[in-house]
Design a protein around this motif. Structure first.
Motif, short mmCIF file in Angstrom:
data_model
loop_
_atom_site.label_atom_id
_atom_site.label_comp_id
_atom_site.label_asym_id
_atom_site.label_seq_id
_atom_site.Cartn_x
_atom_site.Cartn_y
_atom_site.Cartn_z
N VAL A 689 1.11 -1.14 0.17
CA VAL A 689 0.11 -0.14 0.19
C VAL A 689 0.71 1.20 -0.19
O VAL A 689 1.70 1.52 0.96
CB VAL A 689 -1.12 0.27 1.49
CG1 VAL A 689 -1.13 1.26 0.89
CG2 VAL A 689 -1.85 -1.15 1.05
N THR B 54 -3.19 4.73 2.75
CA THR B 54 -4.53 4.11 3.18
C THR B 54 -5.63 5.53 2.80
O THR B 54 -6.26 5.33 2.45
CB THR B 54 -5.05 3.74 4.70
OG1 THR B 54 -3.94 2.50 5.17
CG2 THR B 54 -5.93 3.10 4.97
N ARG B 56 -5.58 7.27 0.63
CA ARG B 56 -6.05 7.75 -0.94
C ARG B 56 -7.28 7.73 -1.37
O ARG B 56 -7.38 7.53 -1.69
CB ARG B 56 -5.23 7.50 -1.61
CG ARG B 56 -4.08 8.57 -1.36
CD ARG B 56 -2.91 8.07 -3.02
NE ARG B 56 -3.12 6.98 -2.70
CZ ARG B 56 -1.84 6.11 -2.57
NH1 ARG B 56 -1.08 6.57 -2.15
NH2 ARG B 56 -2.28 4.61 -3.00
N SER B 57 -7.37 6.59 -0.16
CA SER B 57 -8.84 5.58 0.17
C SER B 57 -10.08 5.60 -0.54
O SER B 57 -10.26 7.63 -0.11
CB SER B 57 -8.49 3.91 0.45
OG SER B 57 -8.88 4.85 1.91
N THR B 58 -10.07 5.61 -1.24
CA THR B 58 -12.40 6.26 -1.76
C THR B 58 -13.39 6.66 -0.31
O THR B 58 -13.63 7.91 -0.27
CB THR B 58 -14.00 5.32 -2.55
OG1 THR B 58 -12.77 5.43 -3.84
CG2 THR B 58 -14.55 6.23 -2.45
N GLY B 62 -10.34 10.30 -0.28
CA GLY B 62 -11.16 10.33 -1.50
C GLY B 62 -12.00 11.00 -2.03
O GLY B 62 -13.01 11.25 -2.66
N GLN B 103 -17.57 1.42 2.75
CA GLN B 103 -16.63 1.72 1.99
C GLN B 103 -15.49 3.16 3.25
O GLN B 103 -14.45 2.71 3.47
CB GLN B 103 -16.74 2.70 0.83
CG GLN B 103 -17.23 1.87 -0.74
CD GLN B 103 -16.76 2.57 -1.73
OE1 GLN B 103 -17.72 3.82 -1.58
NE2 GLN B 103 -16.46 2.22 -2.58
N ALA B 107 -12.50 1.80 5.16
CA ALA B 107 -11.56 1.92 5.14
C ALA B 107 -10.35 2.91 6.15
O ALA B 107 -9.37 2.65 6.54
CB ALA B 107 -11.42 3.10 3.85
#
Lengths: 1063, 471
Positions: A689, B54, B56-58, B62, B103, B107
């Motif tokens: 990651v 982590t 950056r995730s939607t 995000g 999500q 996340a």
């Protein structure tokens, strides 16, 4: 081993008739007085036309007879003048009688025999795991595929041979892509996530599974090289394959050499294929009408005034493009299916040499297959060679070699999936108002970015022709074995084998293609990949085989080691300056990676076959498997089985019942496993990651995290099965019947169960869950009419019931995801695995009153239900329809029964054969209806969606189809039973006309035999399903989401002529 | 033929005696396993970097704008119904099965678990104490940040602070709110003590003690503990590491995200491999040149447009436009959010970064906290520094309540579309009133101030996780 059994059979258990023949052989009649006449002739095989050496021809009611020589010729000298009946016989063939043969002194009369192979004969040898048995001695449920009968059918892959031929085996031809795979399931679906394909064993080598719509691990094998295919179904038969046996085992034996004169055969066939079915969609004029109506309904729903002229309406879902305002001016438009489909040729050539001396025997063949697909630019070519050599080194030692290199090239087209990239879905969805090409000859991508409210659809012809996607495969399967008779009864055998598979793929999407809504020129994309598998096997067995009076004992013990290493390379590039050079050196690489993975398996195995008085049969097997895939605490598994058989027909009290030629009861119990869990699933692995850090645009900095929990207890899935069977032969086996009942419970199912995310993970692999498959199988072969005119029938039917018994810790249902991210299936206790799940359509609301008086979609929502919208079942009974809460099971992907029926009619040299197969009582999830059946007219529509539509209470349509509406109201477009269609079908899969050219003519042109044939494959399908093919599986072997049709490559109807020549 | 017998025996013996366990114990060649990892400084460093990854995730930054801006009165969806998970958030019609909720939950807990693992495993790894302390500080900061997001979105959540190694150890019951905040505050205090004040080179962008103190100030402000907020924020201001950039529009220049005003930023890079941001793709209007996938989401509302005074031109032009010229040369009228509007070299991927904390936010929080503790006079200075940079006249002599309104207004404009608005409305207790004024059709109810617990999580815990009231 096989020879031993064979000889033992001949010497000990043969019928009086055969003994008579042997006596005749032992006391050949020659050098006697020559006052009689002579009978001579040739004995040939009815299907292949090749001669049969070693067949016996006797003069009935006399002691005279002869065996055929290497050329299949026999001569009986010095027969007293008179009129006789002649009988020819050979093991594995049906006896043939010729009456009224007149012999005159000093004259020679010619009598030729054409013998028909007898399938499923009692003495036929059947390959079982690590041994062979005669059919009459079997205790397990094992079926043999009539491979010889299928010779000539345009079958390019061995798995297709199984189709409809064996009870309990469901083969779905899910794609017509050249070189594509099928899905094969034996006795139902028992695994949720570890795969349901059987284990394939080619000449003793278990190969790795890996079917999908484009690839087929059996695709490199030339079906003409196959001698026999035996299917192991019950646990007593499969347990010897231990942790790989639970989905059944398919044993494939290739042809080997036979001592005798060299037989050279040349086979050739040529066929033309066409799409077997077209989907009925709207023409341009109808489409324009549909758009106007759908947008008008949306406009009125939104409070618009219907008197506003069409051209004055504004807003995304309401505005009607100018060119659609006058439908009658549009005419037929483009038939996109015509544009992607074509009549395409298929040709196959094979040259084979078979023969050898007593001490060295060989079978060598080479073949070339070229199948152009029915969709433009799709093609499969295969070059294959095979060399099977057996040699006797001494009286006691033997060795053999099996070598089969093959090379294949596939041009793949993307048939289904996203409309921006799908040829088949693109063809049924593309708007008929657009032309394929612009006036300047370039492809027309108007449909990629049409007016507001239309779906972007790639030009399917351009997608097929312009995008290159080539896969090549080099495969070398080879094995060598050595055998040594330690004593007369004890045989030692060692085998070393390797399966080397190397695949390459090259993909290039040129700048001339649209990408989503972006019109060309677009940035080209190229990818290149390699995949290599090296799978080796070392095996050693000891076989003890002894007959002591009435006791007959066979024991095999062995040890095997197998290891497979796979390596993969993926590279992607973009920013190609032009489309001239499409290899990745021309572009900028954006991604590159290599991967390597391995598994290893160690096994010990044993089997005991015991028979007393040839009546009481007992088989016990055991295998102990250790696999690298299992967790450290659970590395070894033991898989036992036991089976018993009672040949009632051999009992003294049955002697008087002469019409019963065979009667056997069988019972078995055993356990087998499924080890197809991911290679390192028991470990907690570290995965990337990465983060972006540093000044400016930043640098990618490597970050590493555990990808999941480790589970040292992780193990194989186990299936426990009982089987009760009956084999019955009547009237000298003119009628033979096999019936089985089985009950298979698969436990410890590997589930990637959802876990609370507060753990940091969403899923974890656990061995929980239980699935039941139980059912009946029936196989019936009858020889209806014998004689000059022959009529044989083979029929099989299977009933399987699938039920989930247990799931994760809380028993929560598992939702299956089709269509990208939408829940379309549910797996829940008490229902079949992967049942369809959604709202249940009861009908169409006809009037406002009906909407008022029935549960409907939320009144407060702007898209509430109106007349013409679906009326759904209020599953939870709260008086309204809520998508989340009113979903229920709306269909079953598994058939109530499947069947296959072959009728063959023979008259002298001509044979006509019909093969019908089918499945009844299952549903297909027609995901194509997401667009072509969505009533929104943002893509082309099924004709049924247009013609049957509700227009007004006075014009209610067919009562099943809602109104057209660009902004679907009343939950019309949510997952509901409208997607679920009856998939039951009956298919006339094959018609073959065989003509065996008379030997007199054949010999006059210096041939040994010649057969000509004409075949129609997939001649006709009777089904109510409106897609191309009710045998579908978009998600491949995913048992959580089976039965989805999302634009698979349609299957072809083909017309083939062929010839088999023997020299 | 004894040699043959011997041969066979050897084959058998070899097979049977092959050291079975060695043959069967395989480690993956292409991936490391946990047993071999967490040994030294570079392992722990990679484990910490992954926590940043982590973000950056939607479900984390995000789509943080969906909670911070779209939910509020400043952003809306241009094509309602076009994409339900977002429309439902905008229009207060969301249900517990909304995909984005799950999500977000997943996340954040992934990030928390990664932090917990670092804090646990670092104890047995071989590395020097100063390096270890920085890693501890980073993990604590990031864990605090994620819990702070979670409590603001979902209210009470399960508080997991140790590494979970099997499904039997999973905690899924919700913890009391005070306990969670105590943990957040303790994590951030630890972080502010352990973290360095600044970094160089490729470490630029990692959490600093200033970031920890800024976030701590925001937490105290949310808890309405104003004296503590003043203290924490003063640490940031007096550190001397931060200043306001001269030009407002420079803040969002993706070529220089580590500028002096940035305190903590989630970094993206459009490289065609999933490291880019989707902001420009989602926010750009349809047919906008250079952004082929433009979807006009998180569009500035008329309420927001009205909030700008005519003098506030610099910030307006950096934030909003009302028309553009499409690639065909046509002028298209369309309001859109342009803070993150950069060309997308790869479809759906942009370079734009997400500013979690920046100095203007700190100054405005400081001003607000001073005003709340009764130091209204002093509070004018930090507020005016922000106004001055925007080219606006200084305010003076405001009453406590007048100042309060003024600082609220300033935050709305200065920090528009940076994920603050909805949470500012919540912590100041104005959400229902402001939303009703902006658009009476929202008609929001008290229970909608917190989001529903994702249905998928309730299902998978067999109901052990309770739903928020009203859903």
């Amino acid at each position: 081993m096989s020879n031993n059994l064979w000889n033992r059979f001949l010497l000990v258990i043969s019928t009086p008739f055969i003994i008579a023949c042997m006596l005749l052989l032992l006391f050949p009649i020659d050098g006697m007085a020559q006052q009689g006449g002579t009978i001579e002739g040739v004995v040939t095989d009815s299907r292949t036309g090749t001669t049969i050496p070693g067949a016996n021809v006797v003069v009935v009611d006399s002691e005279r007879g002869a065996a055929t020589n290497d050329q299949g010729e026999y001569t009986i000298l010095d027969v007293e003048p008179g009129t006789y009946t002649l009988q020819a016989s050979f093991i594995g063939y049906r006896e043939d009688n010729v009456a009224g043969v007149e012999v005159q002194a000093g004259e020679t009369v010619t009598v030729d025999f054409v013998l028909q192979q007898e399938l499923g004969g009692l003495e036929e040898l059947v390959v079982v795991g690590y041994s062979q048995q005669q059919r009459k001695d079997l205790t397990g449920s094992i079926s043999s595929v009539p491979v010889q009968e299928l010779e000539g059918a345009p079958i390019n892959s061995v798995d297709q041979l199984l189709k409809g031929q064996v009870a309990g085996v469901r083969v779905q031809e899910v794609t017509g892509a050249p070189g594509g795979g099928t899905t094969v399931q034996i006795r139902g679906t028992g695994s949720i996530s570890a795969g349901n394909e059987p284990l394939y064993v080619i000449d003793g080598f278990p190969v790795s599974p890996g079917f999908n719509q484009n690839s087929n691990p059996l695709g490199s094998l030339n079906p003409s090289d196959i001698e026999a295919v035996d299917v192991l179904k019950d646990a007593s038969a499969t347990a010897i394959y231990g942790s790989r046996g639970s989905n059944g085992v398919v044993l494939i034996t290739t042809k080997s050499g036979v001592a005798g004169a060299t037989q050279l055969t040349f086979n050739a066939r040529y066929g033309i294929q066409e799409a077997a079915h077209r989907v009925d969609v709207l023409n341009a004029q109808e489409f324009a009408q549909a758009v106007i109506e759908a947008r008008t309904n949306a406009f009125i729903d939104d409070g618009g005034d219907p008197s506003v002229p069409l051209e004055d309406r504004v807003g995304g879902p309401f505005a009607i493009p100018d060119e659609l305002l006058n439908p009658s001016a549009l005419g037929e438009g483009t038939d996109w299916q015509d544009e992607i489909f074509r009549a395409s040729p298929e040709q196959n050539y094979q040259l084979a040499v078979r023969g050898g001396s007593e001490s060295v025997r060989y079978y060598v063949s080479g073949s070339y297959l070229n199948q152009e697909g029915i969709i433009v630019d799709s093609e499969f070519q295969r070059f294959s060679l095979r060399s099977n050599i057996d040699a006797d080194l001494s009286e006691r030692a033997r060795m053999g070699l099996r070598l089969s290199p093959s090379y294949s090239i596939r041009n793949v087209i993307q048939a289904g999936g996203n409309l921006g990239d799908a040829v088949v879905r693109g063809a049924t969805s593309s708007l008929p108002i657009f032309s394929v090409r612009n006036e300047d000859g370039s492809y027309n991508f108007a449909n990629s970015n049409y007016a507001s409210g239309f779906a972007p659809i790639i030009n399917p012809v351009a997608r097929a022709r312009e995008v290159d996607d080539e896969r090549t495969e080099m495969r070398l399967q080879g094995s060598a074995f050595a055998e040594y008779d330690l004593t007369d009864n004890l045989l030692a055998r060692a085998t070393l084998g390797v399966d080397y598979d190397s695949e390459r793929s090259n993909y290039y999407r040129p700048s001339t293609m649209a990408n989503g809504r972006t019109l060309p020129p677009t940035n080209p994309i190229g990818t290149a990949g390699t995949w290599q598998g090296v799978n080796w096997l070392s095996e050693a067995t000891l076989t003890y085989d002894r007959t002591m009076g009435e006791h007959d004992l066979d024991v095999v013990v062995g040890a095997t080691a197998q290891e497979e290493t796979n390596e993969r390379t993926d590279i992607e590039a973009t920013d190609f300056p032009n489309d001239f050079v499409t290899t990745l050196n021309a572009g900028q690489a954006t991604y590159g990676a290599t991967f390597k993975t391995q598994w290893a398996l160690l096994s010990l195995l044993g089997r005991v076959d015991y028979a007393y008085q040839s009546r009481y049969l007992l088989t016990m097997t055991i295998r102990r498997d250790g696999s690298s895939r299992f967790g450290a605490n659970n590395r070894w598994g033991t898989f036992p089985s036991i089976a018993a058989g009672w040949r009632i027909s051999e009992e003294p009290f049955m002697r008087s019942v002469s019409f019963v030629s065979d009667l056997k009861l069988r019972a078995s119990y055993g356990q087998a496993g499924n080890f197809s869990i991911p290679n390192y699933a028991s470990l907690s692995l570290i995965s990337d990651v990465d983060a972006i850090l540093g000044p400016g645009l930043g640098e990618r900095v490597n970050g590493l995290v555990p990808a999941g929990f480790s589970n040292s207890d992780l193990s194989w899935e186990t299936s426990e099965q009982i089987d009760l069977g009956l084999d019955l032969g009547l009237l000298s086996n003119r009628i033979s019947l096999t019936a089985d009942y089985y009950r298979k419970v698969s436990t410890d199912l590997l589930l990637n169960v959802q876990i609370p995310a507060s753990s940091g993970y969403t899923n974890a692999f656990q061995n929980i869950g239980q699935v039941l498959n139980s059912g009946y199988e029936l196989g019936l072969n009858t020889e209806n009419i014998a004689g000059d005119f022959q009529w044989d029938t083979r029929f099989n039917i299977s009933f399987n019931r699938n039920e989930v018994l247990e799931l994760g810790p809380a028993g929560d249902p598992i939702f299956g995801v089709g269509l990208g991210a939408t829940t379309t299936h549910v797996t829940q206790i008490g229902a079949p695995l992967g049942s369809y799940y959604g709202l249940d359509v009861l009908g169409i609301f006809q009037t406002e009153e009906e909407v008022e008086n029935n549960p409907s979609f939320d009144d407060s929502d702007t898209r509430y239900s109106r007349p013409g919208d679906y009326r759904f079942r209020d599953v939870n009974g709260d008086g309204k329809i809520t998508f989340g809460e009113d979903r229920t099971i709306i269909g079953d992907p598994y058939p109530d029964f499947t069947f296959g029926l072959t009728n063959s009619f023979g008259y002298k040299n001509v044979e006509l054969r019909f093969f019908i197969d089918g499945a009844y009582g299952f549903e297909v999830f027609n995901a194509n209806a997401e667009t072509t059946g969505n009533f929104a007219a943002n893509t082309n529509l099924y004709k049924s969606a247009f013609e049957g539509r509700f227009i007004s209470p006075d014009q209610p349509g067919d009562g099943e189809t809602p109104r057209l509406n660009r902004r679907p109201a009343g939950l019309n477009n949510n997952i509901s039973s409208r997607f679920v269609e009856d998939g039951s079908f009956m298919r006339l899969r094959n018609i073959t006309l065989n003509y065996q050219v008379p030997s007199t003519f054949v010999e006059s042109i210096a041939l040994n035999s010649a057969r000509l044939y004409f075949t129609v494959q997939n001649a006709y399908t009777l089904t109510g399903y409106q897609g191309y093919n009710p045998e579908v599986s978009q998600e491949g072997g995913n048992s959580l989401a089976p039965g989805i049709d999302y634009g698979a490559y349609p299957i072809a109807r083909s017309f083939t002529v062929g010839m088999n020549l023997g020299f | 033929m004894t040699y043959a017998k011997l041969g066979i025996t050897v084959v058998f013996a070899t097979l049977i005696l092959t050291s079975c366990d060695n043959f069967l114990a395989r480690t993956p060649p292409s991936q490391a396993s946990v047993e071999e990892f967490y040994q030294n400084a570079s392992d722990i460093d990679a484990a910490v970097v992954a926590i940043y990854g982590t973000l950056r995730s939607t479900g984390l930054y995000g789509r943080f704008w969906a909670y911070g801006d779209l939910r509020s009165d400043i952003g809306d969806m241009t094509f309602p119904g076009g994409f339900d998970p977002l429309t439902n958030i905008d229009e207060f019609s969301l249900t517990p099965s909304n995909r984005l909720l799950n999500q977000t939950w997943v996340a954040h807990y992934e990030g928390i678990a990664r932090s917990n693992t670092v804090l646990n495993r670092i104890e047995n790894a071989e590395l020097d104490e100063s390096g270890a302390n920085q890693f501890r500080g980073e993990a604590a900061f990031l864990r605090g940040l994620m819990y702070f997001n979670l409590v603001r979105i979902f209210d009470r959540v399960p508080l997991v602070v140790s590494e979970v190694n099997s499904i039997n150890e999973i905690e899924s019951e919700r913890s009391p709110i005070d306990e969670i905040y105590d943990q957040i505050i303790s994590d951030l205090e630890t972080a502010s003590q352990l973290l360095p004040e600044a970094y160089t080179g490729n470490d630029l962008g990692r959490a600093t003690s200033g970031a920890a103190s800024s976030l701590l100030g925001k937490v105290y402000l949310t808890r309405q503990n104003y004296p503590a907020a003043v203290e924490a924020l003063e640490d940031v201001i007096t550190s001397g590491h931060y200043r306001l950039l001269d030009e407002y529009s420079d803040i969002f220049d993706y070529n220089n995200p580590t500028h002096d005003e940035a305190i903590f930023t989630v970094r993206y890079q459009a490289n065609g491999q999933g490291f880019g941001s989707s902001y420009s793709d989602e926010f750009a209007p349809r047919d906008y040149p250079d952004v082929p996938g433009g979807q006009t989401r998180n569009r500035p509302t008329l309420t927001l447009l009205d909030a700008y005074t005519t003098e506030d031109e610099e910030r307006f032009t950096a934030t909003i436009d009302t028309q553009f010229v499409d690639s065909g040369g046509n002028v298209v009228s369309q309001r859109y959010n342009k803070k993150y509007l950069t060309p997308n070299p790869f479809s759906g991927e942009g370079h734009d970064d997400w500013p979690v904390l920046r100095y203007a936010d700190v100054l405005l929080m400081y001003a607000e906290a001073l005003n709340e503790v009764g130091r209204t006079e002093e509070a004018h200075a930090p507020l005016n520094r922000v106004r001055d940079r925007a080219g606006l006249a200084a305010t003076s002599g405001l009453s406590q309540s007048g100042f309060r309104e003024s600082v609220y207004q300033e935050r709305m404009i200065e920090l528009a579309f940076e994920g603050h608005r909805w949470f500012d409305l919540l912590r100041t207790g104005r959400a229902i009133e402001v939303m009703a004024n902006a658009d009476p059709s929202y008609n929001i109810d008290e229970h909608q101030l917190i989001f529903p617990i994702p249905q998928a999580q309730i299902d998978v815990t067999g109901g052990a996780l309770e739903q928020n009231p009203g859903y």
